[in-house]
Structures are given as C-alpha cells and as structure tokens.
Enzyme design. Sequence first.
Site, mmCIF file in Angstrom:
data_model
loop_
_atom_site.group_PDB
_atom_site.id
_atom_site.type_symbol
_atom_site.label_atom_id
_atom_site.label_comp_id
_atom_site.label_asym_id
_atom_site.label_seq_id
_atom_site.Cartn_x
_atom_site.Cartn_y
_atom_site.Cartn_z
ATOM 1 C CE LYS A 172 -3.744 0.385 -0.156
ATOM 2 N NZ LYS A 172 -4.551 0.520 -1.411
ATOM 3 C CE1 TYR A 220 -1.892 -2.444 -7.217
ATOM 4 C CE2 TYR A 220 -1.538 -3.591 -5.142
ATOM 5 C CZ TYR A 220 -1.881 -3.617 -6.482
ATOM 6 O OH TYR A 220 -2.185 -4.806 -7.094
ATOM 7 C CD GLU A 266 -1.582 2.768 -8.679
ATOM 8 O OE1 GLU A 266 -1.468 3.966 -8.418
ATOM 9 O OE2 GLU A 266 -0.959 1.873 -8.049
ATOM 10 C CB ALA A 269 -14.193 2.824 -7.962
ATOM 11 N NE ARG A 292 -17.680 9.276 5.715
ATOM 12 C CZ ARG A 292 -17.530 8.401 6.706
ATOM 13 N NH1 ARG A 292 -16.372 7.779 6.860
ATOM 14 N NH2 ARG A 292 -18.520 8.114 7.527
ATOM 15 C CB VAL A 298 -12.636 -1.430 3.195
ATOM 16 C CG1 VAL A 298 -11.221 -1.804 3.616
ATOM 17 C CG2 VAL A 298 -13.567 -1.455 4.407
ATOM 18 C CG ASN A 303 -6.727 -1.897 3.367
ATOM 19 O OD1 ASN A 303 -7.769 -1.377 3.772
ATOM 20 N ND2 ASN A 303 -5.836 -2.428 4.199
ATOM 21 C CG MET A 304 -12.466 -3.832 -0.173
ATOM 22 S SD MET A 304 -13.650 -3.833 -1.543
ATOM 23 C CE MET A 304 -14.226 -5.533 -1.499
#
Length: 370
Positions: free
Chosen positions: A74, A93, A117, A267, A278, A297, A299-300
């Site tokens: 992340k 990412y 990405e 998204a 948000r 969320v 960072n699912m």
Amino acid sequence: MLIGLPKEVKDNENRVGLTPSTVKALTERGHQVLVQQGAGVGSSISDIEYQAAGARLVATADDAWAAQLVIKVKEPIASEYQYLRPDLLLFTYLHLASNEALTEELLTNGTIGIAYETVQTADGRLPLLTPMSEVAGRMATQIGAVYLQRSHGGRGVLMGGVPGVAPAKVVILGAGIVGSNAAQVAVGMGAQVTVLDVNSDRLKYLDELYRGQLQTRYSDSHTLEEHVYQADLIIGAVLLVGRRAPWLIRREMLSKMLPGAVIVDVAVDQGGCVETTRPTTHSEPTYVVDGVVHYCVANMPGAVPRTSTFALNNQTRPYILQLAEHGLDALRNETALRSGLNTYLGQLTCAAVAEAFGLTYIDPLEVLRH
C-alpha cells in the site's frame, strides 16, 4: 542492490510486498534483502522463512526503508512520509489521482515512485492491478451479502432467495476485472445480476459467457438510474487507468434508492464512483447516508492477506527482479514498467495525476534521459 521490505502500517493491512520465494530469487542473484521483523506475520509468513530464503532481518521500519529499493503493497501513509527521499526507488500501489497529499510529498522529497496500478503492457493489460482486482471483485459480492443482512443495517435480503421468494438484485457498475469477478460470485450465489458498462465488447463477452444467467446493459444516465433505484446491492467497479473514478451515483440519487440497499465501492482507491464515497477501514468499514449502507474499505484484499500476497507477488516478481538487476535502466528499457513511473526527482510523470491536480506533466522518457 539493497532492497527493503517494511511491515505495512495501514489499518488492518496484513499483506506483505515480498514472499520468501521472491526473496530467494533476489538473493540468488546477489542482492541483499532487508526484512523488517514480523513483516509477513499477517500473511502467515514467518521470519524464519525469510531468513531461510536469504533475507536479513532488521528490527525497525527505519532499517528497512534505508534500502535503495523499497517494496510495499500500500501507499505510504503520513507516518511514513519521513522515509521519502531522492535516492529512494519505491515500488508499490500509489493511487495518486485521489491522494494529493501523498503526491505533494513524493514530489517535494524527490522520490522515484513507481505505481503497481499504472504498469501497463503494450496490449493494454494492467498485470499488477489485475490480481488484486480479482480478489476485490470476488470479495465485494461476499461482503455485500453480509451487509444485506438486517443485523448489519441492510434490507434483510438473502442473495439467492428461496423457492417462492425473489433473490437479491445485484447491479455491477463496470464489466472489467473487478466487475466480472463480482458477477461470477453473485451468479454463483443465485442473485439476479445486471452488469452495466459503456464497453460493448465487454458486455458481449459476459453475455456469451453466462448465457442468460445475468443481464448486461449499456450504461447511460437513464438506464443507470432505472437499475440503481431497484437494486439491493450495488458494486462500484469502475476503472480509468491512473485517473480519478467518475461519479456515476450522485448524492441526490440515494434518497430514491431502496432503504437498506448496500453499496460496495471498489473504486474507492481512485476516489470512488459514488459521490458519497469516502475511504473507510477494516476496523470501521461502513457508514450510512440517506438509508443506504456504504462499504468503502480502501484495501479490501488486505482481509484475505495470504491469498492476496501470493497472487500479487506472482505478478510483481519479474518487475522487481528487473529493477534490482538494472535500476533506472529497467525503466528506460521496459515500456510496461516505465508506464508505472509516477514521480521522478520532483517531477510528475503520470499524465492522469497531473490532470487530476492541475500540475505539470513531464514524459517519463524525457526525465530518464538525464
């Protein structure tokens, strides 16, 4: 090259940037890998496994971030901005089009930021985004099914219904990787599924694949409203490469939706395709606006970290090896990898991010000539 693997610090982010097999591939080529102690625990990878692969364990994030090339999952959060510097290659990412603060930090500190990405092959594929899109798409349907339960604030609808009672109506906005994977699980659960997109080829592909098990519709404002207002579950699966997602569902539309309907906006990393989206966390995943449950969320896939970590590393490994072996020359010589370059020594090299914030864009080839 000296490569660092810090532990992820985002809320409930249990993925890790390198698996032991990738570490071994690096160390066998003579590179040194510094792994922060406990970095892989959330993905059920022990420090002992990293040591066996040839890594050197370090005690702190400071030690791991001191490397020439840092591999993460992340984007850096505020507590990590202190590690950004001009001699750092950061591969992770980034999702900068929805994060002006991080964009400014990377530019101010001169960091060479390469975003998973936006790595894109000549035929348009996004090899480093695809595995997490597959995970997130499948998870979106599972998560939506949970939050449709009345105990979680939803309408109290069972995805597949039962004999004599209609199944849930699931509307998926986008027929790409996220959308097609969400559809696969939704169809498997017995829901009534409709996929909307402006790409007729993708709609034709899904129509032929499912042979009447789901419906496809060309997305325009009239059709969108018609289906959104009847949906039990909406999955936002819109992607414009490197760009902020457009708002397909506006705030005023929520009051016309079914009370207790659920939106899962995948998204969200790119700003979300719903005006009221948000970012939320795994600790506090939902909120309600006008009676509609929002799950956003950012960072699912972090909820299923072992699956996600190995799926991601299968794709990132060849690019990591290129960066380790060739440094900046890997960016100069590899078109797909170069498309991932977002920031370079204070210059913005991603056109979509420049457009999002009204900043100056410089072609990656131009900055890499120096």
